[in-house]
Design a protein around this motif. Structure first.
Motif: not given
Length: 431
Positions: A117-128
């Motif tokens: 599985x390849x995926x994007x992990x998406x945050x609003x900030x670096x902490x997220x």
């Protein structure tokens, strides 16, 4: 397959529809744009919601939100880009080359299934983003509050059904269930790998907010399974026909009775005759030869109820009443049973259940091969010690093929309680 939704055990590890909703409601870096949306719009309703998702801190079903950590509200979720290994059943067969010409073949094996599985992990900030990477790594290792590393089931959709805003909730459920698939005994076999980090946080123009990751899961049970179909409910063994039987096909002296062979054997008339070896003396052999007063219940699975070009296996659940039940035998026979010899020589799968506690449910799970029981106080126990197959070996579920008719034969003691019920689910595995 549809890449938009993956659930491992009790944890939803990827949901594109949820992620898109959170991003549109502000859980994203301003430099991150939604170019395309490949989610199924009806997914939230198939999962039992009445509205779409809003924000992590608002939705009670958000799997990662932690009110003690503000960074969890800055994580939008996992967006799968590629899922390999769920399309066709793996196969392994050794080819043995001949000394002069041609060759032979080894045993056909179905090895474990590897899922990349390849995926994007998406945050609003670096902490997220950091929180999301940590949460995904933990979710892949095990469910919340459970010991890590236990194999679980992976659920996904074969395809996204067509979108129709006029569909009723029952129609959405039917469409989703028809595309629902499951792979059993899945565990993480390679760690979470961050392949690339990008989309800097524009507030300070440093620190990534999106990561492209990859990971590997392996399924110990290699087949892909469709949603179980209830074949029959509420069979009552207490209403079965009284008769006297032997629980094993053993004749006098402990010798197995022989069934008629379809193809005869060529023997040398000048040689000594073939003989049957006597069975070793054991308590099981003695019990098998003793006739028991019992009740027999039969049910026939009609031809055409299961897919023709796929294999199916039956899971059987026996639910007891206020008394414990003993000596329950479950057999499957190909075709429609007309006589005792049809059962003796045509049995495809047999399970002998030695004991079931009162007010409990024992399940013979055809997917995993496990026997489990849920007791009256809700405990889930391994029932392997009290379940055996034919002649004392491990029990095995039969494989129902070619949409043919099969007969379920249930033998119990004559004093079986009238509240005992038997249910059967058919589980179809894809080719």
């Amino acid at each position: 397959m549809h890449r938009g939704w993956l659930q491992l055990g009790q944890t939803e590890i990827a949901n594109t529809a949820r992620t898109v909703a959170y991003m549109r409601n502000g859980v994203r870096n301003t430099s991150t744009q939604i170019v395309t949306d490949d989610s199924w719009p009806m997914l939230p309703y198939w999962l039992g919601r009445t509205t779409n998702w809003v924000l992590p801190e608002v939705d009670e079903d958000c799997p990662w939100y932690d009110r003690t950590d503000s960074a969890s509200a800055e994580f939008a979720g996992v967006w799968p880009l590629r899922v390999d290994g769920l399309d066709s059943t793996p196969l392994d067969r050794e080819v043995i080359e001949g000394a002069v010409a041609g060759g032979g073949f080894g045993v056909l094996r179905t090895p474990p299934r590897e899922i990349e599985i390849e995926a994007l992990v998406i945050g609003a900030t670096p902490a997220g983003l950091a929180y999301g990477l940590g949460w995904l790594g933990a979710a892949l290792r095990g469910d919340t509050c459970q010991d890590g590393g236990r194999p679980r089931n992976l659920l996904f959709l074969e395809s996204a059904p067509a979108f129709d805003a006029q569909m009723t909730p029952s129609q959405v459920q039917a469409l989703g269930n028809a595309q629902s698939r499951m792979v059993a005994q899945v565990t993480q076999t390679e760690g979470l790998r961050v392949e690339e980090s990008f989309s800097p946080w524009t507030a300070e123009d440093r620190g990534a907010t999106v990561a492209r990751v990859s990971f590997t899961l392996t399924a110990g049970v290699p087949w892909v399974w469709r949603t179980p179909t209830r074949l029959v409910s509420g069979l009552q063994p207490a209403a079965g026909e009284p008769l006297s039987l032997r629980f094993e096909n053993v004749g006098p002296g402990g010798v197995f009775e022989q069934c008629q062979q379809d193809v005869g054997l060529l023997v040398d008339p000048a040689a000594a005759p073939l003989v049957s070896l006597p069975r070793p003396v054991s308590p099981a052999a003695t019990v098998g030869m003793q006739p028991l007063l019992s009740r027999r219940t039969q049910w026939t699975l009609d031809a055409g109820r299961l897919p023709r070009w796929a294999e199916a296996v039956p899971s059987v659940t026996v639910t007891t009443g206020p008394q414990a039940e003993r000596a329950v035998r479950v057999q499957w026979v190909q075709g429609v049973v007309a006589s005792e010899s049809d059962i003796t020589c045509g049995s495809l799968g047999e399970a002998m259940i030695g004991y079931i506690p009162p007010n409990s449910s024992l399940t013979l799970d055809a997917v995993t091969g496990d026997a489990t029981v849920v007791t009256a106080d809700g405990l889930l126990l391994d029932a392997t010690p009290v379940v055996t197959g034919r002649w004392g070996g491990p029990w095995r579920s039969p494989v129902l093929r070619c949409s043919q008719p099969y007969t379920l034969v249930i033998d119990t003691l004559q004093n079986v309680h009238d509240q005992v019920r038997v249910d059967v689910d058919g589980l179809v595995r894809q080719p």
